[in-house]
Design an enzyme around this catalytic site. Structure first.
Site, PDB file in Angstrom:
ATOM      1  N   ALA A  25       0.808  -1.212   0.000  1.00 49.40           N
ATOM      2  CA  ALA A  25       0.000   0.000   0.000  1.00 49.40           C
ATOM      3  C   ALA A  25       0.842   1.263   0.000  1.00 49.40           C
ATOM      4  CB  ALA A  25      -0.920   0.002   1.219  1.00 49.40           C
ATOM      5  N   SER A  27       4.518   1.131  -0.764  1.00 50.42           N
ATOM      6  CA  SER A  27       5.700   1.008  -1.617  1.00 50.42           C
ATOM      7  C   SER A  27       5.618  -0.280  -2.411  1.00 50.42           C
ATOM      8  CB  SER A  27       6.994   1.029  -0.792  1.00 50.42           C
ATOM      9  OG  SER A  27       7.097  -0.121   0.012  1.00 50.42           O
ATOM     10  N   GLY A  28       6.395  -0.313  -3.482  1.00 50.72           N
ATOM     11  CA  GLY A  28       6.565  -1.531  -4.262  1.00 50.72           C
ATOM     12  C   GLY A  28       8.035  -1.866  -4.323  1.00 50.72           C
ATOM     13  N   ARG A  29       8.320  -3.108  -4.604  1.00 43.09           N
ATOM     14  CA  ARG A  29       9.725  -3.488  -4.748  1.00 43.09           C
ATOM     15  C   ARG A  29       9.827  -4.676  -5.676  1.00 43.09           C
ATOM     16  NH1 ARG A  29       9.932  -5.791   0.591  1.00 43.09           N
ATOM     17  NH2 ARG A  29       8.232  -7.287   0.724  1.00 43.09           N
ATOM     18  N   HIS A 249      -2.688 -12.376  -4.830  1.00 38.88           N
ATOM     19  CA  HIS A 249      -3.063 -11.625  -3.641  1.00 38.88           C
ATOM     20  C   HIS A 249      -1.916 -11.755  -2.650  1.00 38.88           C
ATOM     21  CE1 HIS A 249      -5.987 -10.987  -0.023  1.00 38.88           C
ATOM     22  NE2 HIS A 249      -5.232  -9.928  -0.269  1.00 38.88           N
ATOM     23  N   ASP A 250      -1.369 -10.637  -2.196  1.00 36.50           N
ATOM     24  CA  ASP A 250      -0.166 -10.709  -1.378  1.00 36.50           C
ATOM     25  C   ASP A 250      -0.369 -11.546  -0.112  1.00 36.50           C
ATOM     26  OD1 ASP A 250      -1.786  -8.809  -0.122  1.00 36.50           O
ATOM     27  OD2 ASP A 250      -0.356  -7.165  -0.333  1.00 36.50           O
ATOM     28  N   THR A 251      -1.594 -11.542   0.424  1.00 33.96           N
ATOM     29  CA  THR A 251      -1.835 -12.383   1.600  1.00 33.96           C
ATOM     30  C   THR A 251      -1.766 -13.860   1.243  1.00 33.96           C
ATOM     31  OG1 THR A 251      -3.248 -10.662   2.517  1.00 33.96           O
ATOM     32  CG2 THR A 251      -3.402 -12.839   3.519  1.00 33.96           C
ATOM     33  N   THR A 272       0.273  -3.433   6.782  1.00 35.18           N
ATOM     34  CA  THR A 272      -0.783  -2.428   6.873  1.00 35.18           C
ATOM     35  C   THR A 272      -2.043  -3.038   7.479  1.00 35.18           C
ATOM     36  OG1 THR A 272       0.110  -1.245   4.970  1.00 35.18           O
ATOM     37  CG2 THR A 272      -2.187  -0.834   5.520  1.00 35.18           C
ATOM     38  N   GLY A 427       5.758  -7.773   7.725  1.00 33.81           N
ATOM     39  CA  GLY A 427       6.532  -6.732   8.375  1.00 33.81           C
ATOM     40  C   GLY A 427       6.438  -6.734   9.882  1.00 33.81           C
TER      41      GLY A 427
END
Length: 510
Positions: A25, A27-29, A249-251, A272, A427
């Site tokens: 939400a 940043s991206g990497r 989906h990142d989760t 987040t 995180g």
């Protein structure tokens, strides 16, 4: 579900290089991993900001800036050696619309935009909440794709749209020119039946949603095309490079990277948001589950992510932003960014469980002066109002640990399944105070790590598609062997356990 895991090719190299595009939400990497039978090394190639933009009263994602960051990241990732594969994961529910020529019809709207206010009540007049949950298994949240599409009904953009692509699918399309809808992300839209893994035609028809906008479904591990010639030129990659469908989906990617060694575990994916729950083989769509606001989202290998969404470290992130800019009116507001490590050390010495808020309260959803809103919530419930950033931080972390406790206990009860360990990934695994408080609140050991779970899950699905492992159990065994993990034991003090019991009674869940 089809078997998308090939057998290892004869003479395959011992390790491969994979690029994981992981968008969050803020940043991206682009991460690069070297993966093999006993190897899993992850390094950051490039990080770039993700700054939402409000224009003409609407909050948007700056998706073109994200795409530019991806191209820069792929250039950095491929500079040392060729990439075996690329995968993309991001947040869920948001989407872009394409016209008949494949052009994007405006920047995607941010899930925190206010356009969906009151839309759920409108939907329930046609499909009652009980029927909607029984059909889709998705918890009520105003940000769900279903409500976003209902809010967009009658707009010129939606009328002109020929395709709808969820955010990772949109970026994959720009990289490869291929259209598809990845399954785990599609399952969050509140338009899918988690029992069949296909669209809920009845729900869509009754609410006027055109499912024909969605391209065909793709499963994690399936090919998603190769980088277009223009992309190869823009990134400096000089060999044909495949893009693999991951759990986008990142989760879902983060849950795939839970380093569990048994089946009896709960997970909390922290960032987040805090997503807390169990990995199941079938959805739970009882009325009791709906009232507890649990959701059934799909994971890899036909699994169901049975979880509750909790506001998460967003509460602290927004406080830090307010304190750094000096724009708020709540306790501790001052210009200048506080040192997070020092703040956490000070919070650890603050009185425990002095002030608590409901971390699922919608009052905390939107951006803005978070210290003020937390203070107001404490005042409204007759609790001491935090006076300093450290006291506010302790209130947030205690409240999150209490929310984690409730989610883990409720999931066990609703699924009729006991767990003996809680895995914290993402995180928040770096936040030792939050991990210890969660262990104390749950009365269970907490294993923290990996912090880069979403990127690692992304990589592992790519690696499995290359035949480097057979199933999620081998993926998790590799994680347990190669990643740094920290174990937190719950306190054995009966008074502390009683204090958490009293806190749960003092702050009712929403």
């Amino acid at each position: 579900m089809p078997n998308l895991t090939p057998n290892p090719a004869p003479g395959a190299p011992a390790s491969h290089r994979f690029a994981a595009i992981d968008l969050g939400a803020s940043s991206g990497r682009v991460m690069v991993a070297r993966a093999g039978p006993d190897t899993l090394d992850l390094q950051e190639a490039h990080r770039f900001p993700n700054r939402p933009v409000r224009a003409a009263g609407t909050l948007h994602w700056d998706v073109l800036s994200l795409y530019a960051g991806i191209l820069d990241g792929l250039r950095a990732a491929g500079s040392a050696a060729p990439l075996t594969s690329i995968g993309i994961d991001s947040w869920a529910v948001d989407y872009g619309l394409l016209d008949a020529d494949g052009a994007l019809l405006g920047n995607p709207v941010h899930y925190r935009d206010s356009r969906t206010e009151g839309i759920a009540a409108t939907a329930w007049k046609t499909v009652p909440a009980t029927e909607l949950y029984a059909a889709t298994g998705i918890q009520h949240a105003p940000l769900n794709t279903l409500y976003q599409l209902m809010a967009a009904q009658g707009s010129a953009q939606l009328a002109a749209a020929q395709h709808l692509l969820l955010i990772p699918d949109l970026l994959t399309y720009w990289l490869t020119g291929e259209l598809g809808t990845e399954l785990t992300n599609a399952s969050t839209t509140q338009l899918m039946d988690p029992g069949t893994g296909d669209w809920s035609q009845e729900v869509a028809a009754r609410l006027g949603i055109d499912l024909g906008l969605f391209p065909p479904l793709r499963h994690p591990g399936a090919p998603a095309g190769h980088l277009l010639p223009q992309v190869l030129e823009d990134t400096g990659l000089n060999t044909p490079t495949p893009v693999t469908t991951v759990a986008s989906h990142d989760t879902a990617s983060a849950v795939a990277a839970v380093p569990a060694t048994t089946e009896n575990f709960a997970y909390i994916c922290t960032g987040t948001w805090s997503l807390a729950g169990l990995e199941l083989t079938a959805p739970i769509r009882t009325e009791e589950s709906r009232e507890a606001n649990f959701t059934n989202e799909l994971g890899i290998d036909g699994t169901v992510r049975y979880l509750r969404n909790i506001m998460g470290l967003w509460l602290l992130q927004e406080c830090l932003r307010t304190w750094a800019t000096g724009t708020g009116t709540g306790p501790g507001t001052r210009a200048g960014a506080p040192d997070l490590e020092a703040l956490l050390r000070e919070a650890a010495t603050a009185p425990a469980l002095r002030s608590l808020v409901d971390a699922a309260d919608p009052a905390f959803l939107s951006p803005g002066d978070m210290p003020r809103r937390i203070a107001e919530a404490c005042r409204a419930t007759g609790q001491p109002v935090p006076d300093t950033p450290a006291e506010t931080t302790r209130c947030i972390l205690d409240s999150l640990a209490l929310a984690h406790r409730r989610a883990v206990k409720d999931a066990q009860r609703l699924a009729d399944r006991a767990v003996d360990v809680v895995h914290i990934v993402g995180g928040g695994a770096r936040n030792a105070l939050l991990c210890q408080l969660t262990a104390d609140a749950c009365g269970l050991p907490v294993i923290a790590g990996p912090a880069e779970a979403a990127a690692l899950g992304n990589v592992l699905v790519q690696a499995r598609a290359q035949g480097l492992m057979r199933d999620r159990h081998e993926m998790r065994a590799l994680l347990a062997r190669t990643q740094q993990l920290t174990r937190y034991e719950p306190t054995g003090d009966p008074a502390r356990r009683a204090a958490w019991d009293e806190a749960a009674r003092r702050v009712p869940a929403s």
